[in-house]
Motif scaffolding. Structure first.
Motif, PDB file in Angstrom:
ATOM      1  N   ILE A   8       7.438 -24.903 -41.020  1.00  0.00           N
ATOM      2  CA  ILE A   8       7.641 -24.661 -39.783  1.00  0.00           C
ATOM      3  C   ILE A   8       8.685 -23.751 -39.752  1.00  0.00           C
ATOM      4  CG2 ILE A   8       8.310 -25.377 -37.546  1.00  0.00           C
ATOM      5  CD1 ILE A   8       6.218 -27.726 -38.093  1.00  0.00           C
ATOM      6  N   ASP A   9       9.967 -23.829 -40.112  1.00  0.00           N
ATOM      7  CA  ASP A   9      10.977 -22.827 -39.979  1.00  0.00           C
ATOM      8  C   ASP A   9      10.825 -21.625 -40.486  1.00  0.00           C
ATOM      9  OD1 ASP A   9      12.429 -25.089 -38.766  1.00  0.00           O
ATOM     10  OD2 ASP A   9      13.646 -25.568 -40.335  1.00  0.00           O
ATOM     11  N   VAL A  10      10.010 -21.589 -41.699  1.00  0.00           N
ATOM     12  CA  VAL A  10       9.786 -20.324 -42.313  1.00  0.00           C
ATOM     13  C   VAL A  10       8.851 -19.479 -41.420  1.00  0.00           C
ATOM     14  CG1 VAL A  10       8.837 -19.186 -44.102  1.00  0.00           C
ATOM     15  CG2 VAL A  10      10.215 -21.229 -44.596  1.00  0.00           C
ATOM     16  N   LEU A  11       7.885 -20.219 -40.827  1.00  0.00           N
ATOM     17  CA  LEU A  11       6.954 -19.455 -39.986  1.00  0.00           C
ATOM     18  C   LEU A  11       7.393 -18.952 -38.731  1.00  0.00           C
ATOM     19  CD1 LEU A  11       3.751 -21.564 -40.618  1.00  0.00           C
ATOM     20  CD2 LEU A  11       4.087 -19.347 -41.427  1.00  0.00           C
ATOM     21  N   GLN A  12       8.405 -19.951 -38.086  1.00  0.00           N
ATOM     22  CA  GLN A  12       8.921 -19.648 -36.709  1.00  0.00           C
ATOM     23  C   GLN A  12       9.813 -18.114 -36.895  1.00  0.00           C
ATOM     24  OE1 GLN A  12       8.372 -20.684 -33.745  1.00  0.00           O
ATOM     25  NE2 GLN A  12       6.836 -21.990 -34.431  1.00  0.00           N
ATOM     26  N   ASN A  13      10.683 -18.333 -37.786  1.00  0.00           N
ATOM     27  CA  ASN A  13      11.565 -17.240 -38.326  1.00  0.00           C
ATOM     28  C   ASN A  13      10.789 -15.915 -38.367  1.00  0.00           C
ATOM     29  OD1 ASN A  13      13.983 -18.807 -37.751  1.00  0.00           O
ATOM     30  ND2 ASN A  13      14.358 -18.795 -39.988  1.00  0.00           N
ATOM     31  N   GLU A  14       9.651 -15.994 -39.198  1.00  0.00           N
ATOM     32  CA  GLU A  14       8.756 -14.818 -39.493  1.00  0.00           C
ATOM     33  C   GLU A  14       8.344 -14.243 -37.922  1.00  0.00           C
ATOM     34  OE1 GLU A  14       6.747 -12.021 -41.598  1.00  0.00           O
ATOM     35  OE2 GLU A  14       7.955 -13.395 -42.347  1.00  0.00           O
ATOM     36  N   PHE A  15       7.947 -15.125 -37.126  1.00  0.00           N
ATOM     37  CA  PHE A  15       7.361 -14.861 -35.763  1.00  0.00           C
ATOM     38  C   PHE A  15       8.358 -14.144 -35.082  1.00  0.00           C
ATOM     39  CE2 PHE A  15       6.454 -15.567 -31.367  1.00  0.00           C
ATOM     40  CZ  PHE A  15       5.170 -14.929 -31.169  1.00  0.00           C
ATOM     41  N   ALA A  16       9.609 -14.677 -35.159  1.00  0.00           N
ATOM     42  CA  ALA A  16      10.812 -14.077 -34.247  1.00  0.00           C
ATOM     43  C   ALA A  16      11.027 -12.711 -34.813  1.00  0.00           C
ATOM     44  CB  ALA A  16      12.076 -15.064 -34.490  1.00  0.00           C
ATOM     45  N   ALA A  17      11.198 -12.403 -36.248  1.00  0.00           N
ATOM     46  CA  ALA A  17      11.294 -11.148 -36.743  1.00  0.00           C
ATOM     47  C   ALA A  17      10.399 -10.131 -36.502  1.00  0.00           C
ATOM     48  CB  ALA A  17      11.513 -11.424 -38.227  1.00  0.00           C
ATOM     49  N   ARG A  18       9.000 -10.715 -36.319  1.00  0.00           N
ATOM     50  CA  ARG A  18       7.951  -9.793 -36.013  1.00  0.00           C
ATOM     51  C   ARG A  18       8.069  -9.330 -34.484  1.00  0.00           C
ATOM     52  NH1 ARG A  18       3.840  -9.157 -39.679  1.00  0.00           N
ATOM     53  NH2 ARG A  18       4.218 -10.389 -41.504  1.00  0.00           N
ATOM     54  N   ALA A  19       8.644 -10.008 -33.646  1.00  0.00           N
ATOM     55  CA  ALA A  19       8.911  -9.916 -32.371  1.00  0.00           C
ATOM     56  C   ALA A  19       9.946  -8.742 -32.142  1.00  0.00           C
ATOM     57  CB  ALA A  19       9.286 -11.316 -31.416  1.00  0.00           C
ATOM     58  N   ALA A  20      11.043  -9.112 -32.941  1.00  0.00           N
ATOM     59  CA  ALA A  20      12.206  -8.051 -32.840  1.00  0.00           C
ATOM     60  C   ALA A  20      11.790  -6.847 -33.376  1.00  0.00           C
ATOM     61  CB  ALA A  20      13.381  -8.743 -33.853  1.00  0.00           C
ATOM     62  N   TRP A  21      10.815  -6.669 -34.414  1.00  0.00           N
ATOM     63  CA  TRP A  21      10.307  -5.294 -35.017  1.00  0.00           C
ATOM     64  C   TRP A  21       9.490  -4.403 -33.798  1.00  0.00           C
ATOM     65  CZ3 TRP A  21       7.331  -7.461 -39.542  1.00  0.00           C
ATOM     66  CH2 TRP A  21       8.503  -8.259 -40.849  1.00  0.00           C
ATOM     67  N   ASN A  27      16.841  -0.288 -38.237  1.00  0.00           N
ATOM     68  CA  ASN A  27      18.073  -0.644 -38.996  1.00  0.00           C
ATOM     69  C   ASN A  27      18.525  -1.770 -38.272  1.00  0.00           C
ATOM     70  OD1 ASN A  27      18.611   1.067 -36.807  1.00  0.00           O
ATOM     71  ND2 ASN A  27      20.295   2.259 -37.760  1.00  0.00           N
ATOM     72  N   GLU A  28      18.162  -2.109 -37.116  1.00  0.00           N
ATOM     73  CA  GLU A  28      18.871  -3.189 -36.536  1.00  0.00           C
ATOM     74  C   GLU A  28      17.891  -4.494 -36.665  1.00  0.00           C
ATOM     75  OE1 GLU A  28      19.819  -2.198 -32.301  1.00  0.00           O
ATOM     76  OE2 GLU A  28      20.418  -0.228 -32.813  1.00  0.00           O
ATOM     77  N   ALA A  29      16.758  -4.604 -36.974  1.00  0.00           N
ATOM     78  CA  ALA A  29      16.131  -5.695 -37.139  1.00  0.00           C
ATOM     79  C   ALA A  29      16.119  -6.259 -38.684  1.00  0.00           C
ATOM     80  CB  ALA A  29      14.455  -5.255 -36.905  1.00  0.00           C
ATOM     81  N   ASN A  30      15.618  -7.708 -38.862  1.00  0.00           N
ATOM     82  CA  ASN A  30      15.914  -8.073 -40.169  1.00  0.00           C
ATOM     83  C   ASN A  30      14.733  -7.993 -40.791  1.00  0.00           C
ATOM     84  OD1 ASN A  30      17.007  -9.345 -42.393  1.00  0.00           O
ATOM     85  ND2 ASN A  30      16.310 -11.333 -41.647  1.00  0.00           N
ATOM     86  N   HIS A  31      14.424  -7.814 -42.010  1.00  0.00           N
ATOM     87  CA  HIS A  31      13.191  -7.521 -42.823  1.00  0.00           C
ATOM     88  C   HIS A  31      13.441  -8.640 -44.019  1.00  0.00           C
ATOM     89  CE1 HIS A  31      13.960  -4.055 -40.824  1.00  0.00           C
ATOM     90  NE2 HIS A  31      12.590  -3.825 -40.549  1.00  0.00           N
ATOM     91  N   THR A 117      19.500 -12.436 -39.477  1.00  0.00           N
ATOM     92  CA  THR A 117      18.843 -13.138 -38.300  1.00  0.00           C
ATOM     93  C   THR A 117      17.718 -12.388 -37.637  1.00  0.00           C
ATOM     94  OG1 THR A 117      21.217 -13.282 -37.769  1.00  0.00           O
ATOM     95  CG2 THR A 117      19.759 -13.599 -35.981  1.00  0.00           C
ATOM     96  N   PRO A 118      16.703 -13.397 -37.652  1.00  0.00           N
ATOM     97  CA  PRO A 118      16.446 -14.628 -38.297  1.00  0.00           C
ATOM     98  C   PRO A 118      16.427 -14.667 -39.787  1.00  0.00           C
ATOM     99  CG  PRO A 118      14.341 -13.964 -37.390  1.00  0.00           C
ATOM    100  CD  PRO A 118      15.666 -12.898 -37.045  1.00  0.00           C
ATOM    101  N   GLY A 119      16.632 -15.652 -40.590  1.00  0.00           N
ATOM    102  CA  GLY A 119      16.661 -15.913 -42.060  1.00  0.00           C
ATOM    103  C   GLY A 119      15.204 -15.653 -42.351  1.00  0.00           C
ATOM    104  N   LEU A 120      14.934 -14.878 -43.178  1.00  0.00           N
ATOM    105  CA  LEU A 120      13.395 -14.751 -43.447  1.00  0.00           C
ATOM    106  C   LEU A 120      13.313 -15.030 -45.064  1.00  0.00           C
ATOM    107  CD1 LEU A 120      12.728 -10.993 -41.837  1.00  0.00           C
ATOM    108  CD2 LEU A 120      12.013 -13.568 -41.101  1.00  0.00           C
ATOM    109  N   THR A 121      12.159 -15.446 -45.292  1.00  0.00           N
ATOM    110  CA  THR A 121      12.019 -16.498 -46.524  1.00  0.00           C
ATOM    111  C   THR A 121      10.557 -15.776 -47.129  1.00  0.00           C
ATOM    112  OG1 THR A 121      12.830 -18.396 -45.781  1.00  0.00           O
ATOM    113  CG2 THR A 121      11.243 -18.393 -47.867  1.00  0.00           C
ATOM    114  N   ARG A 122      10.860 -15.315 -48.367  1.00  0.00           N
ATOM    115  CA  ARG A 122       9.483 -15.051 -49.288  1.00  0.00           C
ATOM    116  C   ARG A 122       9.396 -16.045 -50.429  1.00  0.00           C
ATOM    117  NH1 ARG A 122       8.324 -13.359 -45.229  1.00  0.00           N
ATOM    118  NH2 ARG A 122       7.340 -11.299 -44.609  1.00  0.00           N
TER     119      ARG A 122
END
Length: 122
Positions: A8-21, A27-31, A117-122
């Motif tokens: 859940i945390d991994v998926l939520q952070n992924e969603f937040a990052a995609r919204a930021a993109w 260069n201001e968004a996390n990848h 931010t947010p921390g992204l996991t692979r």
């Protein structure tokens, strides 16, 4: 439910990052980190044999990356647990348990999580 909720945390952070993109300059968004396993994905090993897994990890944003190797028990056909030591680096060495039988599977997963931010996991 844990096999599903651990993600859940991994998926939520992924969603937040995609919204930021959608709204931030690149260069201001996390990848997410880029992870490459240097070994084959499937290894045939014998009980008692040592296994070394090695990953190559980079982060496109230059963030520090933290590592966590873990055994995915729920998908294993081997019923026991593997002793994973030094599991917080890009390399992992462990011994296949002596009671493992031919044909049993042990699944080892690497989570590489950046400190962006947010921390992204692979």
């Amino acid at each position: 439910a844990y096999p599903q909720t651990r993600w859940i945390d991994v998926l939520q952070n992924e969603f937040a990052a995609r919204a930021a993109w959608c709204v931030l300059p690149f260069n201001e968004a996390n990848h997410p980190p880029v992870v490459t396993l240097k070994n084959r994905k499937v290894l045939d090993v014998k009980p008692g044999e040592k296994v070394t897994l090695q990953a190559e990890v980079s982060d496109p944003d230059g963030n520090k990356v933290n590592y966590q190797w873990w055994q995915y028990h729920e998908v294993d056909t081997y019923p026991g647990k593997v002793n994973l030591t030094s599991d917080q680096s890009s390399a992992l060495t462990f011994s296949v348990p002596a009671d493992a039988r031919p044909g049993e599977d042990i699944h080892i997963v690497l989570w590489a999580t950046d400190e962006g931010t947010p921390g992204l996991t692979r």
